[in-house]
Design a protein around this motif. Structure first.
Motif, PDB file in Angstrom:
ATOM      1  N   PRO A 195      -0.240   6.754  -5.540  1.00 55.30           N
ATOM      2  CA  PRO A 195      -1.269   7.457  -4.772  1.00 55.30           C
ATOM      3  C   PRO A 195      -2.671   6.947  -5.144  1.00 55.30           C
ATOM      4  O   PRO A 195      -2.942   6.690  -6.306  1.00 55.30           O
ATOM      5  CB  PRO A 195      -1.075   8.918  -5.187  1.00 55.30           C
ATOM      6  N   GLY A 196      -3.508   6.772  -4.160  1.00 55.81           N
ATOM      7  CA  GLY A 196      -4.836   6.208  -4.372  1.00 55.81           C
ATOM      8  C   GLY A 196      -4.885   4.715  -4.076  1.00 55.81           C
ATOM      9  O   GLY A 196      -5.960   4.133  -3.935  1.00 55.81           O
ATOM     10  N   ARG A 224      -2.960   5.363   0.349  1.00 52.44           N
ATOM     11  CA  ARG A 224      -1.782   6.188   0.054  1.00 52.44           C
ATOM     12  C   ARG A 224      -2.240   7.444  -0.651  1.00 52.44           C
ATOM     13  O   ARG A 224      -3.071   7.413  -1.547  1.00 52.44           O
ATOM     14  CB  ARG A 224      -0.824   5.409  -0.854  1.00 52.44           C
ATOM     15  N   GLN A 225      -1.719   8.587  -0.246  1.00 49.75           N
ATOM     16  CA  GLN A 225      -2.089   9.854  -0.858  1.00 49.75           C
ATOM     17  C   GLN A 225      -0.963  10.393  -1.686  1.00 49.75           C
ATOM     18  O   GLN A 225       0.160  10.066  -1.549  1.00 49.75           O
ATOM     19  CB  GLN A 225      -2.484  10.867   0.206  1.00 49.75           C
ATOM     20  N   VAL A 240       0.844  -1.202   0.000  1.00 50.54           N
ATOM     21  CA  VAL A 240       0.000   0.000   0.000  1.00 50.54           C
ATOM     22  C   VAL A 240       0.876   1.248   0.000  1.00 50.54           C
ATOM     23  O   VAL A 240       0.688   2.159  -0.805  1.00 50.54           O
ATOM     24  CB  VAL A 240      -0.957   0.019   1.217  1.00 50.54           C
ATOM     25  N   LEU A 241       1.851   1.285   0.888  1.00 55.23           N
ATOM     26  CA  LEU A 241       2.682   2.489   1.046  1.00 55.23           C
ATOM     27  C   LEU A 241       3.636   2.703  -0.122  1.00 55.23           C
ATOM     28  O   LEU A 241       3.968   3.832  -0.451  1.00 55.23           O
ATOM     29  CB  LEU A 241       3.456   2.427   2.363  1.00 55.23           C
ATOM     30  N   LYS A 251       8.622   8.348   3.560  1.00 52.84           N
ATOM     31  CA  LYS A 251       8.325   9.717   3.128  1.00 52.84           C
ATOM     32  C   LYS A 251       7.100   9.789   2.218  1.00 52.84           C
ATOM     33  O   LYS A 251       7.105  10.430   1.177  1.00 52.84           O
ATOM     34  CB  LYS A 251       9.538  10.334   2.443  1.00 52.84           C
ATOM     35  N   VAL A 252       6.037   9.101   2.632  1.00 56.00           N
ATOM     36  CA  VAL A 252       4.765   9.153   1.908  1.00 56.00           C
ATOM     37  C   VAL A 252       3.661   9.540   2.885  1.00 56.00           C
ATOM     38  O   VAL A 252       3.797   9.383   4.103  1.00 56.00           O
ATOM     39  CB  VAL A 252       4.412   7.797   1.231  1.00 56.00           C
ATOM     40  N   LYS A 253       2.585  10.070   2.355  1.00 53.07           N
ATOM     41  CA  LYS A 253       1.416  10.415   3.167  1.00 53.07           C
ATOM     42  C   LYS A 253       0.354   9.351   2.945  1.00 53.07           C
ATOM     43  O   LYS A 253       0.224   8.801   1.856  1.00 53.07           O
ATOM     44  CB  LYS A 253       0.874  11.779   2.781  1.00 53.07           C
TER      45      LYS A 253
END
Length: 87
Positions: A24-25, A86-87, A19-20, A59-61
């Motif tokens: 994104p999405g 994940r954004q 996932v991470l 370093k991901v949102k």
């Protein structure tokens, strides 16, 4: 859903790292382990902390949502699941 190797999660749709590290999405659904008292509070708290730590290192949102699933049987049962996006 497949059996999880994580301590506080019993089943997962895909691994947390998938996932991470995904686009994104990308999202995964996780079923927490019930605590001794039948609630999911401690498992959700510890898993959320783990998500925050791993996402910071990568370093991901991401967003963390707790969803309720209500089964429709003779006795309705509420199950909590965690959705990580994940954004």
């Amino acid at each position: 859903m497949k059996k999880s190797t994580l301590k506080h999660i019993s089943f997962e749709s895909k691994s947390l790292l998938e996932v991470l590290r995904g686009e994104p999405g990308n999202y995964g659904v996780f079923l927490p382990v019930a605590d001794d008292d039948g609630s999911y509070r401690q498992s959700i708290k510890k898993f959320s902390s783990q998500i925050k730590s791993r996402s910071t290192k990568l370093k991901v949102k991401c967003s963390i949502e707790t969803l309720f699933i209500i089964t429709n049987g003779e006795i309705p049962k509420v199950i909590k699941v965690i959705k990580v996006t994940r954004q």
